[in-house]
Motif scaffolding. Structure first.
Motif, PDB file in Angstrom:
ATOM      1  N   PHE A   1       0.428  -2.614   5.253  1.00 27.57           N
ATOM      2  CA  PHE A   1      -0.179  -1.868   4.155  1.00 27.57           C
ATOM      3  C   PHE A   1      -0.560  -0.448   4.549  1.00 27.57           C
ATOM      4  O   PHE A   1      -0.591   0.444   3.696  1.00 27.57           O
ATOM      5  CB  PHE A   1      -1.373  -2.635   3.601  1.00 27.57           C
ATOM      6  CG  PHE A   1      -0.947  -3.759   2.697  1.00 27.57           C
ATOM      7  CD1 PHE A   1      -0.488  -3.499   1.413  1.00 27.57           C
ATOM      8  CD2 PHE A   1      -0.961  -5.070   3.138  1.00 27.57           C
ATOM      9  CE1 PHE A   1      -0.067  -4.525   0.587  1.00 27.57           C
ATOM     10  CE2 PHE A   1      -0.540  -6.099   2.324  1.00 27.57           C
ATOM     11  CZ  PHE A   1      -0.095  -5.832   1.042  1.00 27.57           C
ATOM     12  N   ARG A   2      -0.832  -0.213   5.840  1.00 30.89           N
ATOM     13  CA  ARG A   2      -1.024   1.169   6.292  1.00 30.89           C
ATOM     14  C   ARG A   2       0.285   1.938   6.156  1.00 30.89           C
ATOM     15  O   ARG A   2       0.309   3.088   5.721  1.00 30.89           O
ATOM     16  CB  ARG A   2      -1.519   1.197   7.740  1.00 30.89           C
ATOM     17  CG  ARG A   2      -3.009   0.933   7.893  1.00 30.89           C
ATOM     18  CD  ARG A   2      -3.436   0.981   9.350  1.00 30.89           C
ATOM     19  NE  ARG A   2      -3.160   2.275   9.958  1.00 30.89           N
ATOM     20  CZ  ARG A   2      -3.952   3.329   9.874  1.00 30.89           C
ATOM     21  NH1 ARG A   2      -5.089   3.249   9.205  1.00 30.89           N
ATOM     22  NH2 ARG A   2      -3.645   4.466  10.455  1.00 30.89           N
ATOM     23  N   TRP A   3       1.374   1.279   6.502  1.00 32.98           N
ATOM     24  CA  TRP A   3       2.696   1.912   6.376  1.00 32.98           C
ATOM     25  C   TRP A   3       3.000   2.196   4.914  1.00 32.98           C
ATOM     26  O   TRP A   3       3.461   3.282   4.548  1.00 32.98           O
ATOM     27  CB  TRP A   3       3.754   0.999   6.977  1.00 32.98           C
ATOM     28  CG  TRP A   3       5.155   1.492   6.784  1.00 32.98           C
ATOM     29  CD1 TRP A   3       5.815   2.429   7.524  1.00 32.98           C
ATOM     30  CD2 TRP A   3       6.075   1.079   5.760  1.00 32.98           C
ATOM     31  NE1 TRP A   3       7.092   2.622   7.039  1.00 32.98           N
ATOM     32  CE2 TRP A   3       7.272   1.807   5.950  1.00 32.98           C
ATOM     33  CE3 TRP A   3       5.999   0.172   4.714  1.00 32.98           C
ATOM     34  CZ2 TRP A   3       8.376   1.639   5.125  1.00 32.98           C
ATOM     35  CZ3 TRP A   3       7.103   0.003   3.888  1.00 32.98           C
ATOM     36  CH2 TRP A   3       8.274   0.743   4.099  1.00 32.98           C
ATOM     37  N   GLY A   4       2.732   1.205   4.050  1.00 30.11           N
ATOM     38  CA  GLY A   4       3.001   1.390   2.632  1.00 30.11           C
ATOM     39  C   GLY A   4       2.167   2.499   2.021  1.00 30.11           C
ATOM     40  O   GLY A   4       2.660   3.312   1.231  1.00 30.11           O
ATOM     41  N   THR A   5       0.882   2.543   2.393  1.00 32.36           N
ATOM     42  CA  THR A   5      -0.001   3.587   1.871  1.00 32.36           C
ATOM     43  C   THR A   5       0.459   4.967   2.335  1.00 32.36           C
ATOM     44  O   THR A   5       0.416   5.945   1.573  1.00 32.36           O
ATOM     45  CB  THR A   5      -1.450   3.334   2.333  1.00 32.36           C
ATOM     46  OG1 THR A   5      -1.871   2.045   1.888  1.00 32.36           O
ATOM     47  CG2 THR A   5      -2.385   4.393   1.765  1.00 32.36           C
TER      48      THR A   5
ATOM     49  N   ALA B   1      -2.635   0.468  -1.266  1.00 30.19           N
ATOM     50  CA  ALA B   1      -1.569  -0.534  -1.279  1.00 30.19           C
ATOM     51  C   ALA B   1      -2.021  -1.900  -1.710  1.00 30.19           C
ATOM     52  O   ALA B   1      -1.241  -2.700  -2.199  1.00 30.19           O
ATOM     53  CB  ALA B   1      -0.933  -0.620   0.115  1.00 30.19           C
ATOM     54  N   HIS B   2      -3.297  -2.217  -1.535  1.00 32.77           N
ATOM     55  CA  HIS B   2      -3.808  -3.517  -1.972  1.00 32.77           C
ATOM     56  C   HIS B   2      -4.477  -3.441  -3.332  1.00 32.77           C
ATOM     57  O   HIS B   2      -5.038  -4.411  -3.802  1.00 32.77           O
ATOM     58  CB  HIS B   2      -4.811  -4.075  -0.958  1.00 32.77           C
ATOM     59  CG  HIS B   2      -4.173  -4.983   0.021  1.00 32.77           C
ATOM     60  ND1 HIS B   2      -4.894  -5.778   0.855  1.00 32.77           N
ATOM     61  CD2 HIS B   2      -2.881  -5.244   0.298  1.00 32.77           C
ATOM     62  CE1 HIS B   2      -4.075  -6.480   1.631  1.00 32.77           C
ATOM     63  NE2 HIS B   2      -2.869  -6.163   1.299  1.00 32.77           N
TER      64      HIS B   2
ATOM     65  N   VAL C   1      -0.427  -8.033  11.128  1.00 36.07           N
ATOM     66  CA  VAL C   1       0.819  -7.757  10.406  1.00 36.07           C
ATOM     67  C   VAL C   1       0.523  -7.140   9.046  1.00 36.07           C
ATOM     68  O   VAL C   1       1.136  -6.148   8.640  1.00 36.07           O
ATOM     69  CB  VAL C   1       1.638  -9.055  10.243  1.00 36.07           C
ATOM     70  CG1 VAL C   1       2.781  -8.851   9.244  1.00 36.07           C
ATOM     71  CG2 VAL C   1       2.197  -9.510  11.586  1.00 36.07           C
ATOM     72  N   GLU C   2      -0.443  -7.717   8.340  1.00 34.32           N
ATOM     73  CA  GLU C   2      -0.773  -7.208   7.013  1.00 34.32           C
ATOM     74  C   GLU C   2      -1.393  -5.820   7.094  1.00 34.32           C
ATOM     75  O   GLU C   2      -1.093  -4.936   6.278  1.00 34.32           O
ATOM     76  CB  GLU C   2      -1.723  -8.180   6.310  1.00 34.32           C
ATOM     77  CG  GLU C   2      -1.864  -7.893   4.828  1.00 34.32           C
ATOM     78  CD  GLU C   2      -2.601  -8.985   4.099  1.00 34.32           C
ATOM     79  OE1 GLU C   2      -2.246  -9.244   2.937  1.00 34.32           O
ATOM     80  OE2 GLU C   2      -3.545  -9.563   4.671  1.00 34.32           O
ATOM     81  N   LEU C   3      -2.249  -5.601   8.074  1.00 31.44           N
ATOM     82  CA  LEU C   3      -2.874  -4.287   8.251  1.00 31.44           C
ATOM     83  C   LEU C   3      -1.823  -3.217   8.493  1.00 31.44           C
ATOM     84  O   LEU C   3      -1.831  -2.159   7.858  1.00 31.44           O
ATOM     85  CB  LEU C   3      -3.855  -4.339   9.425  1.00 31.44           C
ATOM     86  CG  LEU C   3      -4.546  -3.021   9.801  1.00 31.44           C
ATOM     87  CD1 LEU C   3      -5.425  -2.543   8.660  1.00 31.44           C
ATOM     88  CD2 LEU C   3      -5.358  -3.197  11.083  1.00 31.44           C
ATOM     89  N   VAL C   4      -0.893  -3.491   9.402  1.00 31.50           N
ATOM     90  CA  VAL C   4       0.170  -2.523   9.707  1.00 31.50           C
ATOM     91  C   VAL C   4       1.052  -2.288   8.489  1.00 31.50           C
ATOM     92  O   VAL C   4       1.400  -1.149   8.149  1.00 31.50           O
ATOM     93  CB  VAL C   4       1.006  -3.019  10.908  1.00 31.50           C
ATOM     94  CG1 VAL C   4       2.238  -2.134  11.095  1.00 31.50           C
ATOM     95  CG2 VAL C   4       0.172  -3.041  12.178  1.00 31.50           C
TER      96      VAL C   4
END
Length: 335
Positions: A114-118, A130-131, A109-112
């Motif tokens: 933050f990839r979306w946010g980036t 994003a992180h 969930v976190e990977l998806v």
């Protein structure tokens, strides 16, 4: 274990007045522990020295990790191996599997997210991780390509951040931070509801009550320090306070519900053992991931302040963390 203990039955009814009073006592302890770091960080009238705040932050990290192992995973192993359960529950280490499932679910969930946010930020022409990798304290998870080691890189990052604030970075940055803290708090809240239910009906009320007051206060301190360090736009400042208040009321709600079903709820029953065991296992995975990845790696391994700081500062931080972990683990002797 007798059949009556495995049925619906009922809980203990001794110390009725003190059980009712425990709702308000635990409410004060939980809310104070969680709200104090938030108010200390975000208000001018409650000034706390940085050393005290750092102690609370590192102490809280240790508390969260000990909670995962001692107060969640260990009880889950006992609950799902109860003699009240079908022998099929004994044929596989379900608590460990559920904790592992929880860890990888949170990771995905976190990977998806933050990839979306980036990707959204990249579409705006903003060069930002994003992180916050490589940015140092309170924002970094860790650099993929090493820490920036020259002024040009640092200046570039600062320029990107300023540019992002002129666009939509505050919204995406706030969303990422809120998701991270929500994941941590979700695991803690499940645990808090269950211990509230147990306290309301447990026969060993006095011992459990004293331990839970300290447990919830220390755990609140861990949650509160995470909420206090949320770097949000001014319009989202209420999120940290709401998160602290939500933590504060959860265990009292569990106690109140437990008192309401005191004559029918038996924490040792078959159904209660399964529900508690499954929820404790899932919560343990959430707190393990958050504690080891978000807190330990975040605060120590990939934190520029720790990499370049003095040995004394690092030793102090590690000692605070181990102290919090040790105190919380010790409380597991009684609850």
């Amino acid at each position: 274990m007798s059949d009556s203990n495995c049925g619906s039955g009922g809980g203990a009814t001794t110390y009725a007045q003190l059980r009712i009073a425990s709702i308000f006592i635990v409410l004060i302890g939980s809310t104070s522990g969680a709200l104090f770091p938030v108010l200390a960080q975000r208000t001018n009238w409650l000034h706390v020295p940085k050393a005290v705040f750092d102690f609370a932050k590192y102490f809280g990290s240790g508390v969260i990790i000990a909670t995962a192992f001692i107060h969640l995973l260990s009880p889950a192993l006992g609950e799902l191996s109860s003699p009240c359960l079908s022998p099929a529950w004994q044929q596989y280490p379900y608590p460990l599997a559920l904790a592992m499932l929880s860890i990888f679910s949170i990771f995905i969930v976190e990977l998806v997210a933050f990839r979306w946010g980036t990707a959204k930020l990249a579409a705006l022409g903003v060069r930002h991780d994003a992180h916050g990798h490589g940015l140092g304290a309170h924002t970094a998870h860790g650099p993929e390509g090493g820490m920036p080691n020259d002024d040009s890189n640092s200046e570039k990052i600062e320029e990107d951040l300023e540019s992002a604030h002129d666009h939509e970075f505050p919204e995406h940055g706030a969303l990422g931070q809120i998701i991270g803290v929500f994941i941590l708090e979700f695991g803690v809240l499940l645990h808090s509801i269950l211990i509230g239910l147990t306290l309301a009906v447990d026969a060993n009320f006095i011992t459990l009550f004293v331990v839970i007051v300290f447990h919830q206060t220390f755990e609140g301190l861990g949650i509160g320090t995470r909420l206090a360090y949320l770097q949000l736009p001014p319009k989202y400042n209420y999120v940290a306070i709401c998160g602290a208040l939500l933590y504060g009321i959860t265990t009292p709600i569990g106690i109140a519900v437990g008192l309401g079903v005191q004559n029918t709820y038996n924490p040792g029953s078959t159904t209660a053992s399964i529900v508690s065991g499954v929820l404790d296992s899932l919560s343990a995975g959430i707190l393990l991931y958050t504690g080891l990845v978000e807190l330990l790696a975040h605060e120590f391994i990939f934190n520029k302040e720790m990499i370049t700081g003095s040995n004394g500062h690092v030793a102090y931080a590690v000692s605070c963390m181990l102290f919090g972990c040790g105190i919380m683990a010790l409380l597991g002797r009684w609850a």
